[in-house]
Design an enzyme around this catalytic site. Structure first.
Site, PDB file in Angstrom:
ATOM      1  N   LYS A 178     -14.264 -22.649  29.997  1.00 44.83           N
ATOM      2  CA  LYS A 178     -15.027 -21.510  29.462  1.00 44.83           C
ATOM      3  C   LYS A 178     -16.492 -21.555  29.887  1.00 44.83           C
ATOM      4  O   LYS A 178     -17.105 -20.540  30.165  1.00 44.83           O
ATOM      5  CB  LYS A 178     -14.941 -21.473  27.932  1.00 44.83           C
ATOM      6  CG  LYS A 178     -13.567 -21.093  27.425  1.00 44.83           C
ATOM      7  CD  LYS A 178     -13.637 -20.700  25.948  1.00 44.83           C
ATOM      8  CE  LYS A 178     -12.327 -20.161  25.447  1.00 44.83           C
ATOM      9  NZ  LYS A 178     -11.256 -21.171  25.414  1.00 44.83           N
ATOM     10  N   LYS A 218      -1.495 -21.202  32.199  1.00 48.15           N
ATOM     11  CA  LYS A 218      -1.094 -20.658  30.890  1.00 48.15           C
ATOM     12  C   LYS A 218      -1.407 -19.162  30.820  1.00 48.15           C
ATOM     13  O   LYS A 218      -2.328 -18.683  31.503  1.00 48.15           O
ATOM     14  CB  LYS A 218      -1.796 -21.410  29.750  1.00 48.15           C
ATOM     15  CG  LYS A 218      -3.273 -21.112  29.608  1.00 48.15           C
ATOM     16  CD  LYS A 218      -3.834 -21.557  28.255  1.00 48.15           C
ATOM     17  CE  LYS A 218      -5.291 -21.147  28.169  1.00 48.15           C
ATOM     18  NZ  LYS A 218      -5.958 -21.397  26.926  1.00 48.15           N
ATOM     19  N   LYS A 275      -5.718 -14.570  27.452  1.00 46.87           N
ATOM     20  CA  LYS A 275      -6.260 -13.221  27.259  1.00 46.87           C
ATOM     21  C   LYS A 275      -7.363 -12.928  28.261  1.00 46.87           C
ATOM     22  O   LYS A 275      -7.629 -11.784  28.591  1.00 46.87           O
ATOM     23  CB  LYS A 275      -6.742 -12.960  25.828  1.00 46.87           C
ATOM     24  CG  LYS A 275      -7.257 -14.119  25.046  1.00 46.87           C
ATOM     25  CD  LYS A 275      -7.537 -13.757  23.580  1.00 46.87           C
ATOM     26  CE  LYS A 275      -7.513 -15.006  22.717  1.00 46.87           C
ATOM     27  NZ  LYS A 275      -7.750 -14.884  21.344  1.00 46.87           N
TER      28      LYS A 275
HETATM   29  P1  TYM Z   1      -7.381 -19.794  20.714  1.00 42.41           P
HETATM   30  O1  TYM Z   1      -7.904 -18.674  19.926  1.00 42.41           O
HETATM   31  O2  TYM Z   1      -7.835 -19.940  22.138  1.00 42.41           O
HETATM   32  O3  TYM Z   1      -5.818 -19.715  20.723  1.00 42.41           O
HETATM   33  C1  TYM Z   1      -5.132 -19.513  19.500  1.00 42.41           C
HETATM   34  C2  TYM Z   1      -3.841 -20.275  19.505  1.00 42.41           C
HETATM   35  O4  TYM Z   1      -2.977 -19.775  20.512  1.00 42.41           O
HETATM   36  C3  TYM Z   1      -2.526 -20.846  21.318  1.00 42.41           C
HETATM   37  N1  TYM Z   1      -2.309 -20.351  22.671  1.00 42.41           N
HETATM   38  C4  TYM Z   1      -1.178 -20.563  23.361  1.00 42.41           C
HETATM   39  N2  TYM Z   1      -0.061 -21.213  23.034  1.00 42.41           N
HETATM   40  C5  TYM Z   1       0.925 -21.228  23.956  1.00 42.41           C
HETATM   41  N3  TYM Z   1       0.826 -20.628  25.164  1.00 42.41           N
HETATM   42  C6  TYM Z   1      -0.295 -19.969  25.537  1.00 42.41           C
HETATM   43  N4  TYM Z   1      -0.384 -19.392  26.708  1.00 42.41           N
HETATM   44  C7  TYM Z   1      -1.371 -19.916  24.600  1.00 42.41           C
HETATM   45  N5  TYM Z   1      -2.609 -19.353  24.629  1.00 42.41           N
HETATM   46  C8  TYM Z   1      -3.168 -19.644  23.438  1.00 42.41           C
HETATM   47  C9  TYM Z   1      -3.650 -21.875  21.257  1.00 42.41           C
HETATM   48  O5  TYM Z   1      -3.216 -23.147  21.608  1.00 42.41           O
HETATM   49  C10 TYM Z   1      -4.046 -21.770  19.813  1.00 42.41           C
HETATM   50  O6  TYM Z   1      -3.184 -22.531  18.990  1.00 42.41           O
HETATM   51  N6  TYM Z   1     -10.171 -23.433  18.782  1.00 42.41           N
HETATM   52  C11 TYM Z   1      -8.970 -22.638  18.617  1.00 42.41           C
HETATM   53  C12 TYM Z   1      -8.927 -21.868  17.306  1.00 42.41           C
HETATM   54  C13 TYM Z   1      -9.214 -22.724  16.132  1.00 42.41           C
HETATM   55  C14 TYM Z   1      -8.302 -23.565  15.461  1.00 42.41           C
HETATM   56  C15 TYM Z   1      -9.063 -24.180  14.412  1.00 42.41           C
HETATM   57  C16 TYM Z   1      -6.951 -23.858  15.609  1.00 42.41           C
HETATM   58  C17 TYM Z   1     -10.408 -22.828  15.526  1.00 42.41           C
HETATM   59  N7  TYM Z   1     -10.347 -23.714  14.488  1.00 42.41           N
HETATM   60  C18 TYM Z   1      -8.483 -25.101  13.552  1.00 42.41           C
HETATM   61  C19 TYM Z   1      -6.370 -24.767  14.729  1.00 42.41           C
HETATM   62  C20 TYM Z   1      -7.147 -25.387  13.712  1.00 42.41           C
HETATM   63  C21 TYM Z   1      -8.882 -21.653  19.752  1.00 42.41           C
HETATM   64  O7  TYM Z   1      -9.864 -21.310  20.351  1.00 42.41           O
HETATM   65  O8  TYM Z   1      -7.624 -21.160  19.957  1.00 42.41           O
END
Ligand code: TYM
Length: 339
Positions: free
Chosen positions: A117, A206, A209
């Site tokens: 990022k 992967k 978005k």
């Molecule tokens: P974020 O918002 O980037 O993604 C949200 C969740 O979606 C999952 N994910 C995927 N899983 C499988 N295949 C994919 N292509 C894919 N793209 C995204 C991510 O692994 C994630 O679980 N930092 C985190 C959000 C967060 C969080 C937390 C999660 C903030 N605090 C505490 C758990 C606990 C994030 O940016 O995820």
């Protein structure tokens, strides 16, 4: 029987992808519904995490929509389930600061998400660098043990464990509960390894978005017919075998896992059902129909949920979650001598 707290959050920058849905949202909903008679389950919107990327005025609407997604995916709100917005519970920010003072520049710089990022640029904002620490605070405030996330977030979970362990060691007692290691997280989610839904055009990567190519990703708001077309045009291979082999056949394997997760069927069972099939057209059509059918139902359910229903669930959840978070924060403040 699982009695420990289960917790997850999904950033709401723009629309969510099928990767977000199958990698985190749906597992969270299924596990919450399975265990919330005994275990606490926290579903929260990391809205402070959302502002690490461009602020375009869509946050408030996206935030409500993401909660509608959980409800449309079947989340049942019981007294053990709390739904809340991160920024409504100031303990998250305060604990982040305290944890910052226990984290090393080196370990945080090694986070792949930061490298991707921030792109190594001097102009990257400090929030992008620090966001795993905020994530650690989100988890540790509630003594969460199970954290359903996709594979791309596993490194942050390991960092959370390291921070908690270091803090406990320096303080000399177990102030924080450690979430279980990632191998055990995967097991809890019913998969061998973490879940990674792949980019439809470049299945080595992967699904994300932030990828510009629309054909590469399925958004939860996609017109169902358009989503089906994206599946039909997904990159495959010339092996002519429908089997799960992520290394040699990532495109076909990705479609198999999409099918298995949507149907809530073991991957091995779904793959066995296609054994011996050599024509990809037939297989892709089945996946396309499944995705289309899922989107039609899902979008209809989302449309039925009102903003009022979501706001009332959030307000209730925030009351419950604040109490837990404030108690833990006070314990931490006392441990470091601030109180
Ligand atoms: P974020 O918002 O980037 O993604 C949200 C969740 O979606 C999952 N994910 C995927 N899983 C499988 N295949 C994919 N292509 C894919 N793209 C995204 C991510 O692994 C994630 O679980 N930092 C985190 C959000 C967060 C969080 C937390 C999660 C903030 N605090 C505490 C758990 C606990 C994030 O940016 O995820």
């Amino acid at each position: 029987m699982v009695k420990e707290t289960i917790l997850t959050g999904i950033r709401v920058n723009g629309e969510l992808t099928l990767g977000n849905y199958l990698g985190a949202l749906l597992p969270m909903v299924r596990l919450t519904n399975k265990y919330s008679a005994y275990a606490k389950a926290n579903v929260f919107v990391p809205d402070l995490h959302a502002i690490i990327t461009d602020i375009d005025g869509s946050l408030k609407a996206n935030l409500l929509k993401s909660i509608k997604y959980y409800l449309a995916a079947g989340l049942v709100i019981t007294p053990n389930v709390s739904i809340y917005r991160q920024s409504y519970i100031p303990a998250h920010s305060e604990l982040t600061w305290i944890l910052n003072c226990f984290a090393n520049m080196g370990e945080v710089s090694r986070m792949i998400q930061y490298k991707e990022k921030g792109d190594g640029k001097d102009s990257a904002n400090v929030g992008i660098f620090d966001y795993p620490i905020l994530m650690a605070a989100d988890i540790l405030l509630y003594d969460a043990v199970y954290v359903p996330v996709g594979k791309d977030q596993f490194q942050h979970l390991e960092l959370t464990r390291n921070l908690a362990e270091r803090f406990n060691h320096r303080i000399g007692r177990d102030v924080f509960t450690l979430p279980v290691a990632t191998a055990e997280q995967a097991k809890f989610m019913g998969v061998k390894d973490g879940i990674c839904i792949r980019d439809l055009q470049n299945p080595e990567k992967k699904m994300s978005k932030s990828t510009a190519a629309e054909n590469s990703k399925i958004m939860l708001s996609d017109a169902p017919e358009a989503a089906a077309k994206k599946i039909m045009s997904a990159t495959t291979d010339n092996v002519s075998k429908v089997q799960f082999d992520m290394f040699n056949q990532p495109g076909i394997s990705n479609l198999l896992q999409i099918l298995a997760f949507i149907r809530n069927q073991p991957l091995s069972e779904v793959a066995a059902g296609w054994a011996g099939v050599t024509q990809y057209g037939e297989f892709k059509t089945a996946v396309a129909e499944e995705v289309k059918g899922f989107l039609i139902d899902f979008q209809a359910r989302v449309a039925e949920i009102s903003d009022e229903e979501v706001l009332s669930a959030l307000e209730n959840g925030e009351k419950k979650a604040s109490k837990v978070a404030e108690t833990k924060l006070y314990e931490v403040q006392r441990a470091v001598g601030l109180r």
